[in-house]
Write a protein that holds these residues in place. Structure first.
Motif, short mmCIF file in Angstrom:
data_model
loop_
_atom_site.label_atom_id
_atom_site.label_comp_id
_atom_site.label_asym_id
_atom_site.label_seq_id
_atom_site.Cartn_x
_atom_site.Cartn_y
_atom_site.Cartn_z
N ILE A 157 0.87 -1.18 0.00
CA ILE A 157 0.00 0.00 0.00
C ILE A 157 0.90 1.22 0.00
O ILE A 157 1.78 1.37 0.85
N GLN A 158 0.71 2.07 -0.99
CA GLN A 158 1.62 3.20 -1.19
C GLN A 158 0.86 4.51 -1.19
O GLN A 158 -0.37 4.54 -1.37
N ILE A 159 1.60 5.59 -0.98
CA ILE A 159 1.03 6.93 -1.06
C ILE A 159 1.41 7.51 -2.41
O ILE A 159 2.60 7.68 -2.70
N ASP A 160 0.42 7.78 -3.22
CA ASP A 160 0.67 8.26 -4.58
C ASP A 160 0.50 9.77 -4.68
O ASP A 160 -0.43 10.35 -4.10
N HIS A 161 1.43 10.42 -5.39
CA HIS A 161 1.23 11.80 -5.81
C HIS A 161 0.36 11.76 -7.06
O HIS A 161 0.79 11.26 -8.10
N VAL A 162 -0.87 12.25 -6.97
CA VAL A 162 -1.77 12.24 -8.13
C VAL A 162 -1.08 12.91 -9.31
O VAL A 162 -0.97 12.34 -10.39
N VAL A 163 -0.65 14.13 -9.12
CA VAL A 163 0.26 14.76 -10.10
C VAL A 163 1.67 14.38 -9.68
O VAL A 163 2.17 14.84 -8.65
N PRO A 164 2.33 13.49 -10.42
CA PRO A 164 3.65 13.00 -10.01
C PRO A 164 4.68 14.12 -9.91
O PRO A 164 4.56 15.17 -10.56
N LEU A 165 5.70 13.88 -9.10
CA LEU A 165 6.73 14.90 -8.90
C LEU A 165 7.46 15.23 -10.19
O LEU A 165 7.74 16.41 -10.48
N SER A 166 7.76 14.21 -10.98
CA SER A 166 8.46 14.48 -12.25
C SER A 166 7.57 15.26 -13.22
O SER A 166 8.06 16.09 -13.99
N GLU A 167 6.26 14.99 -13.16
CA GLU A 167 5.31 15.75 -13.99
C GLU A 167 5.27 17.20 -13.55
O GLU A 167 5.25 18.12 -14.38
N ALA A 168 5.27 17.43 -12.24
CA ALA A 168 5.31 18.81 -11.73
C ALA A 168 6.60 19.49 -12.17
O ALA A 168 6.59 20.67 -12.56
N TRP A 169 7.70 18.76 -12.12
CA TRP A 169 9.01 19.32 -12.49
C TRP A 169 9.00 19.84 -13.92
O TRP A 169 9.44 20.96 -14.18
N ARG A 170 8.46 19.03 -14.85
CA ARG A 170 8.52 19.43 -16.25
C ARG A 170 7.38 20.39 -16.63
O ARG A 170 7.35 20.87 -17.77
N SER A 171 6.46 20.67 -15.70
CA SER A 171 5.39 21.61 -16.03
C SER A 171 5.44 22.87 -15.18
O SER A 171 4.46 23.59 -15.07
N GLY A 172 6.61 23.14 -14.58
CA GLY A 172 6.79 24.41 -13.89
C GLY A 172 7.64 24.36 -12.63
O GLY A 172 8.26 25.36 -12.25
N ALA A 173 7.68 23.20 -11.93
CA ALA A 173 8.36 23.13 -10.64
C ALA A 173 9.88 23.22 -10.76
O ALA A 173 10.56 23.47 -9.76
N SER A 174 10.42 23.03 -11.96
CA SER A 174 11.88 23.13 -12.12
C SER A 174 12.37 24.55 -11.83
O SER A 174 13.55 24.77 -11.55
N ARG A 175 11.46 25.53 -11.86
CA ARG A 175 11.83 26.92 -11.60
C ARG A 175 11.55 27.33 -10.15
O ARG A 175 11.80 28.47 -9.77
N TRP A 176 11.03 26.40 -9.34
CA TRP A 176 10.68 26.74 -7.96
C TRP A 176 11.89 26.68 -7.03
O TRP A 176 12.84 25.93 -7.28
N PRO A 177 11.82 27.41 -5.91
CA PRO A 177 12.84 27.23 -4.87
C PRO A 177 12.61 25.91 -4.14
O PRO A 177 11.52 25.31 -4.21
N GLU A 178 13.60 25.47 -3.43
CA GLU A 178 13.55 24.15 -2.78
C GLU A 178 12.40 24.01 -1.78
O GLU A 178 11.74 22.97 -1.73
N ASP A 179 12.11 25.05 -1.00
CA ASP A 179 11.06 24.93 0.00
C ASP A 179 9.68 24.78 -0.63
O ASP A 179 8.82 24.08 -0.10
N ARG A 180 9.46 25.38 -1.79
CA ARG A 180 8.18 25.22 -2.48
C ARG A 180 8.03 23.81 -3.04
O ARG A 180 6.96 23.22 -2.99
N ARG A 181 9.11 23.25 -3.56
CA ARG A 181 9.05 21.88 -4.07
C ARG A 181 8.79 20.90 -2.94
O ARG A 181 8.03 19.93 -3.10
N ARG A 182 9.41 21.13 -1.77
CA ARG A 182 9.18 20.25 -0.63
C ARG A 182 7.72 20.33 -0.17
O ARG A 182 7.10 19.33 0.18
N ALA A 183 7.16 21.54 -0.19
CA ALA A 183 5.76 21.71 0.19
C ALA A 183 4.84 20.99 -0.78
O ALA A 183 3.85 20.36 -0.37
#
Length: 240
Positions: free
Chosen positions: A147-173
């Motif tokens: 039984i796993q905890i899934d990110h509905v929007v995966p982290l890598s998907e977030a990265w390539r759709s805008g999160a690559s420009r975020w600061p570290e604390d926003r990505r952790r949040a």
């Protein structure tokens, strides 16, 4: 003489019957054998999540469009979103335990440090497949992995759709955003991987709720969508 013969035959017959019964009776399980997780294949009934379809469509229309840039994935590493689960709300428990408790049909918890709902065992319904999942010991690695905890929007998907420009604390949040997390069946989560809705969809009965959650997450975090993703989300909203 005839009486002795009959008695002998009776003894032999009883011995044969006893041997046959011993073959039929199930073997008693050793006392120290661990009970494996039980997965019921029949879909478990669950009420659909209430959704505001008009709001979801408006948010989808307002999302920025981005082209897929596979080369950008070369710079992605899971560590850019932080390490293990954090206690984002300060209740003493990490996000995994919070999600497990929130999504459980029934759950058994204990005290672990400051966490008063450290999850030990329980029953869940995997929203992606509708299967009922019963686990007896989530401290056992094999069951915890099941039984796993899934990110509905995966982290890598977030990265390539805008999160690559975020600061570290926003990505952790983002990685610990409860509204983007679901307790799901491990193998199903592995099959989903980091696909967007154009590449992977849950069962039809959950596609409306899934698309809505995906869209609201992207809108909340100002993430973009590509054309095929937008089309797939629109199709899934058609099941609402």
């Amino acid at each position: 003489m005839g009486g002795r013969t009959s008695l002998g035959l009776l003894v032999v017959l009883l011995a044969v019957v006893g041997w046959a019964v011993s073959l039929w009776l199930p073997e008693e399980a050793p006392a120290n054998r661990r009970t494996p997780p039980v997965v019921t294949e029949q879909p478990a009934p669950s009420p659909p999540e209430p959704v505001d379809v008009r709001k979801a469509r408006d948010h989808l229309a307002g999302l920025a469009t981005v082209a897929r840039r596979p080369e950008g994935m070369a710079a992605y590493e899971r560590s850019v979103f932080g390490g293990s689960w954090t206690d984002s709300d300060g209740n003493g428990c990490n996000q995994r335990d919070d999600v497990l408790v929130r999504d459980a049909v029934e759950v058994r918890t204990g005290q672990q440090g400051r966490c008063d709902h450290d999850v030990l065992a329980g029953t869940w319904v995997d929203p992606y497949t509708g299967r009922r999942l019963v686990f007896t010991d989530l401290k056992e690695p094999r069951q915890a992995q099941a039984i796993q905890i899934d990110h509905v929007v995966p982290l890598s998907e977030a990265w390539r759709s805008g999160a690559s420009r975020w600061p570290e604390d926003r990505r952790r949040a983002f990685a610990n955003d409860l509204d983007n997390l679901l307790a799901v069946d491990g193998p199903t989560n592995m099959s989903k991987s980091d696909d967007d809705p154009a590449g992977w969809r849950p069962r039809k009965g959950f596609q409306c709720a899934y698309a809505t959650r995906w869209i609201e997450t992207k809108a909340r975090w100002s993430l973009a969508v590509d054309d095929s993703e937008r089309r797939a989300l629109g199709e899934m909203l058609g099941y609402c």
